[in-house]
Design an enzyme around this catalytic site. Structure first.
Site, PDB file in Angstrom:
ATOM      1  N   ARG A 186      -3.055  22.494 -14.434  1.00  0.00           N
ATOM      2  CA  ARG A 186      -2.036  21.562 -14.902  1.00  0.00           C
ATOM      3  C   ARG A 186      -2.187  21.269 -16.388  1.00  0.00           C
ATOM      4  NH1 ARG A 186       0.147  16.372 -11.374  1.00  0.00           N
ATOM      5  NH2 ARG A 186       1.616  15.623 -12.932  1.00  0.00           N
ATOM      6  N   HIS A 203       8.292  10.701 -28.254  1.00  0.00           N
ATOM      7  CA  HIS A 203       7.270  11.547 -27.647  1.00  0.00           C
ATOM      8  C   HIS A 203       7.593  13.041 -27.832  1.00  0.00           C
ATOM      9  CE1 HIS A 203       4.291  12.969 -24.834  1.00  0.00           C
ATOM     10  NE2 HIS A 203       5.252  13.626 -24.195  1.00  0.00           N
ATOM     11  N   HIS A 240       0.054  13.686 -29.339  1.00  0.00           N
ATOM     12  CA  HIS A 240      -0.368  12.310 -29.048  1.00  0.00           C
ATOM     13  C   HIS A 240      -1.005  11.662 -30.260  1.00  0.00           C
ATOM     14  CE1 HIS A 240      -0.516  12.900 -24.417  1.00  0.00           C
ATOM     15  NE2 HIS A 240       0.588  12.284 -24.785  1.00  0.00           N
ATOM     16  N   GLU A 269      10.542  19.348 -24.939  1.00  0.00           N
ATOM     17  CA  GLU A 269       9.690  19.566 -23.754  1.00  0.00           C
ATOM     18  C   GLU A 269      10.172  20.797 -22.975  1.00  0.00           C
ATOM     19  OE1 GLU A 269       6.906  17.975 -22.671  1.00  0.00           O
ATOM     20  OE2 GLU A 269       6.932  15.995 -23.615  1.00  0.00           O
ATOM     21  N   ARG A 315       0.814  -1.235   0.000  1.00  0.00           N
ATOM     22  CA  ARG A 315       0.000   0.000   0.000  1.00  0.00           C
ATOM     23  C   ARG A 315       0.837   1.270   0.000  1.00  0.00           C
ATOM     24  NH1 ARG A 315      -2.866  -3.277   3.331  1.00  0.00           N
ATOM     25  NH2 ARG A 315      -4.744  -4.088   2.343  1.00  0.00           N
ATOM     26  N   LYS A 350       2.784  11.585 -11.293  1.00  0.00           N
ATOM     27  CA  LYS A 350       2.023  10.627 -12.105  1.00  0.00           C
ATOM     28  C   LYS A 350       2.856   9.366 -12.268  1.00  0.00           C
ATOM     29  CE  LYS A 350      -0.729  13.607 -15.108  1.00  0.00           C
ATOM     30  NZ  LYS A 350      -0.947  13.948 -16.525  1.00  0.00           N
ATOM     31  N   ASN A 378      -0.158  20.480 -21.211  1.00  0.00           N
ATOM     32  CA  ASN A 378      -0.495  19.671 -22.386  1.00  0.00           C
ATOM     33  C   ASN A 378      -0.272  20.429 -23.698  1.00  0.00           C
ATOM     34  OD1 ASN A 378      -1.217  17.377 -20.964  1.00  0.00           O
ATOM     35  ND2 ASN A 378      -3.298  18.127 -20.629  1.00  0.00           N
ATOM     36  N   GLU A 420      -4.629  17.458 -11.787  1.00  0.00           N
ATOM     37  CA  GLU A 420      -4.970  17.889 -13.139  1.00  0.00           C
ATOM     38  C   GLU A 420      -6.447  18.206 -13.319  1.00  0.00           C
ATOM     39  OE1 GLU A 420      -2.672  15.937 -16.119  1.00  0.00           O
ATOM     40  OE2 GLU A 420      -3.940  16.683 -17.733  1.00  0.00           O
ATOM     41  N   HIS A 453       0.458  18.632 -26.882  1.00  0.00           N
ATOM     42  CA  HIS A 453       0.240  17.204 -26.642  1.00  0.00           C
ATOM     43  C   HIS A 453      -1.018  16.651 -27.303  1.00  0.00           C
ATOM     44  CE1 HIS A 453       3.610  17.626 -23.999  1.00  0.00           C
ATOM     45  NE2 HIS A 453       3.541  16.366 -23.615  1.00  0.00           N
ATOM     46  N   LYS A 477       7.050  23.275 -13.527  1.00  0.00           N
ATOM     47  CA  LYS A 477       6.140  22.142 -13.337  1.00  0.00           C
ATOM     48  C   LYS A 477       5.751  22.012 -11.871  1.00  0.00           C
ATOM     49  CE  LYS A 477       4.870  17.486 -14.390  1.00  0.00           C
ATOM     50  NZ  LYS A 477       5.121  16.205 -15.024  1.00  0.00           N
TER      51      LYS A 477
HETATM   52  N1  LIG Z   1       4.878  10.551 -15.159  1.00  0.00           N
HETATM   53  C1  LIG Z   1       4.874  11.606 -15.934  1.00  0.00           C
HETATM   54  O1  LIG Z   1       4.451  12.701 -15.562  1.00  0.00           O
HETATM   55  C2  LIG Z   1       5.423  11.456 -17.307  1.00  0.00           C
HETATM   56  C3  LIG Z   1       5.696  12.597 -18.073  1.00  0.00           C
HETATM   57  C4  LIG Z   1       6.254  12.421 -19.332  1.00  0.00           C
HETATM   58  C5  LIG Z   1       6.511  11.156 -19.812  1.00  0.00           C
HETATM   59  N2  LIG Z   1       6.234  10.062 -19.055  1.00  0.00           N
HETATM   60  C6  LIG Z   1       6.515   8.711 -19.532  1.00  0.00           C
HETATM   61  O2  LIG Z   1       7.915   8.592 -19.718  1.00  0.00           O
HETATM   62  C7  LIG Z   1       8.166   7.611 -20.712  1.00  0.00           C
HETATM   63  C8  LIG Z   1       9.215   8.132 -21.652  1.00  0.00           C
HETATM   64  O3  LIG Z   1      10.366   8.407 -20.911  1.00  0.00           O
HETATM   65  P1  LIG Z   1      11.799   8.567 -21.604  1.00  0.00           P
HETATM   66  O4  LIG Z   1      11.685   9.460 -22.767  1.00  0.00           O
HETATM   67  O5  LIG Z   1      12.736   8.898 -20.521  1.00  0.00           O
HETATM   68  O6  LIG Z   1      12.049   7.129 -22.232  1.00  0.00           O
HETATM   69  P2  LIG Z   1      12.710   5.781 -21.681  1.00  0.00           P
HETATM   70  O7  LIG Z   1      12.559   5.640 -20.230  1.00  0.00           O
HETATM   71  O8  LIG Z   1      12.157   4.706 -22.551  1.00  0.00           O
HETATM   72  O9  LIG Z   1      14.245   6.009 -22.023  1.00  0.00           O
HETATM   73  C9  LIG Z   1      14.635   6.176 -23.358  1.00  0.00           C
HETATM   74  C10 LIG Z   1      15.844   5.322 -23.682  1.00  0.00           C
HETATM   75  O10 LIG Z   1      17.002   5.906 -23.124  1.00  0.00           O
HETATM   76  C11 LIG Z   1      17.746   4.942 -22.390  1.00  0.00           C
HETATM   77  N3  LIG Z   1      18.426   5.684 -21.340  1.00  0.00           N
HETATM   78  C12 LIG Z   1      17.888   6.230 -20.234  1.00  0.00           C
HETATM   79  N4  LIG Z   1      18.803   6.960 -19.580  1.00  0.00           N
HETATM   80  C13 LIG Z   1      19.952   6.869 -20.275  1.00  0.00           C
HETATM   81  C14 LIG Z   1      21.255   7.402 -20.118  1.00  0.00           C
HETATM   82  N5  LIG Z   1      21.539   8.255 -19.131  1.00  0.00           N
HETATM   83  N6  LIG Z   1      22.193   7.081 -21.031  1.00  0.00           N
HETATM   84  C15 LIG Z   1      21.897   6.255 -22.075  1.00  0.00           C
HETATM   85  N7  LIG Z   1      20.689   5.736 -22.284  1.00  0.00           N
HETATM   86  C16 LIG Z   1      19.721   6.035 -21.398  1.00  0.00           C
HETATM   87  C17 LIG Z   1      16.734   3.943 -21.947  1.00  0.00           C
HETATM   88  O11 LIG Z   1      17.339   2.685 -21.718  1.00  0.00           O
HETATM   89  C18 LIG Z   1      15.786   3.914 -23.135  1.00  0.00           C
HETATM   90  O12 LIG Z   1      16.261   3.038 -24.124  1.00  0.00           O
HETATM   91  C19 LIG Z   1       6.842   7.306 -21.369  1.00  0.00           C
HETATM   92  O13 LIG Z   1       6.398   6.051 -20.942  1.00  0.00           O
HETATM   93  C20 LIG Z   1       5.914   8.400 -20.867  1.00  0.00           C
HETATM   94  O14 LIG Z   1       4.582   7.966 -20.755  1.00  0.00           O
HETATM   95  C21 LIG Z   1       5.707  10.203 -17.813  1.00  0.00           C
HETATM   96 ZN   LIG Z   2       5.182  15.272 -22.882  1.00  0.00          ZN
END
Ligand SMILES: NC(=O)c1ccc[n+]([C@@H]2O[C@H](COP(=O)([O-])OP(=O)(O)OC[C@H]3O[C@@H](n4cnc5c(N)ncnc54)[C@H](O)[C@@H]3O)[C@@H](O)[C@H]2O)c1
Ligand SMILES: [Zn+2]
Length: 364
Positions: free
Chosen positions: A242, A266, A253, A186, A122, A144, A246, A238, A249, A228
């Protein structure tokens, strides 16, 4: 910036206030940062083979007591199955309600590890140590957490704030170039709709930023976290403000999903989405043509985006009809009204969306 004095930002969400430490070399001090944030001795770290391969050794040196849990990352692994592997490892390692889980990776590890922390027994304490630019400026802040279902992205999740966030821009040096650039879009997003001085700073420091100079990156990442953080503190779940985050986005998206998440990262799809939102705003007279051009130039100077001009507008239009941001039948759309300013409207028509998609180069 020296690693002796990381920047410290407080995120004051109603459910939990927490510090964000930002600075070159903070990774080496992650253990001390957690001690200061009152995190107990039972610590686990979830990471991916790629991130652990590059940065596991320095992480381990800074935090030898943290038990590593290595799970594959990449969007297709952001599933309940991935969370299950983390639960199993926590249980096997004897994690209890006093334990903390450190999520050390990109947004996928952060979302999945965050969801595991939110739900294991939990809820145990969560610390984000993000390693992509996108995760440092976005995913690690705001609470999130969640995973994808076969039927769609981010369909299961929760709001669960971390106890601390530790950001070392130094780890970005190993990030593939395209991933790094995707994060910069971003950053431009925050500047364009919320913070004109951040927007200008990115333009001014583009050279050192793209060379990934931690001294240039730290204040820019900090500015994003401040923007943020202030917004999520005012609107944790949100309900209103918040939504300004977007920007770009809605169309983004639709392009990302319309190409089955294969063609555009993304951040790249958000770049297209920002261009579309600017063109709608300018066509309505809500945004001066000069400001539209300034935002478009900021996006263009990061380099070419993967082409979309062979795509049809029909699929993204259909996806926008079912967008999560459609509330009570109305699409909430963020329009920029100047550099660092925006408004949310609910009356963007399909004709306007279609014209914006055509402006991006999409066909019938
Ligand atoms: N929670 C939120 O508010 C929020 C906001 C935006 C995005 N997201 C989520 O985040 C995800 C995308 O995140 P991302 O863009 O970080 O992608 P990711 O986590 O898939 O990382 C991208 C790639 O980079 C590699 N990598 C990570 N750090 C590295 C480093 N320092 N050196 C070399 N390689 C590295 C990873 O292994 C992966 O292959 C999506 O699932 C999205 O939905 C969440
Ligand atoms: Zn985004």
């Amino acid at each position: 910036m020296t690693h002796d004095q990381p920047l410290r930002i407080e995120i004051a969400t109603p459910s939990r206030p927490y510090p964000v430490f930002i600075g070159a070399g903070t990774l080496a001090h992650v253990g001390a940062a957690l001690d200061g944030a009152d995190i107990g001795p039972s610590r686990f770290v979830v990471s991916s083979p790629v991130v652990w391969g590059f940065w596991g050794e320095p992480f381990h040196q800074a935090q030898p007591e943290a038990v590593p849990i290595i799970v594959p990352d990449g969007e297709r692994h952001k599933t309940l199955g991935g969370v299950g592997r983390i639960y199993d490892a926590l249980l096997k390692g004897g994690a209890d309600r006093s334990s903390a889980l450190l999520a050390f990776g990109g947004g996928v590890i952060g979302d999945m590890g965050g969801f595991a922390a939110a739900t294991y027994m939990r809820g145990i304490r969560l610390v984000h140590v993000p390693t992509t630019l996108l995760a440092q400026v976005d995913a690690a802040i705001g609470g999130k957490v969640g995973v994808n279902l076969p039927g769609g992205k981010n369909l299961v999740g929760s709001f669960y704030q971390p106890s601390a966030v530790v950001i070392d821009p130094g780890v970005l040096t190993t990030l593939p170039r395209r991933e790094f650039r995707a994060g910069l879009y971003e950053v431009i997003k925050y500047g364009a709709v919320c913070d004109a001085s951040l927007f200008e700073q990115v333009g001014r420091d583009l050279g050192p930023l793209t060379r990934r100079d931690p001294a240039a990156l730290a204040p820019v990442i900090a500015a994003c976290c401040r923007v943020k953080g202030a917004i999520v503190a005012a609107d944790e779940r949100e309900a209103g403000r918040r939504r300004v985050l977007n920007f770009g986005h809605t169309v983004g998206h639709a392009l990302e999903a319309g190409t089955k998440y294969k063609r555009l990262l993304h951040g790249e799809s958000v770049a297209y989405g920002m261009l579309a939102a600017c063109s709608i705003a300018a066509a309505r007279g809500a945004l001066a043509a000069a400001d539209r051009d300034t935002i478009a130039a900021a996006i263009a100077q990061l380099g070419p985006l993967p082409p979309v001009n062979d795509l049809s507008a029909a699929a993204p239009l259909e996806l926008m009809r079912h967008d999560k941001k459609v509330l009570e039948g109305r699409l909430h759309f963020v329009l920029p009204t100047g550099i660092g300013m925006s408004k949310i409207v609910t009356d963007v028509s399909e004709a306007e969306l279609l014209r914006a998609l055509r402006d991006l180069g999409l066909g019938e």
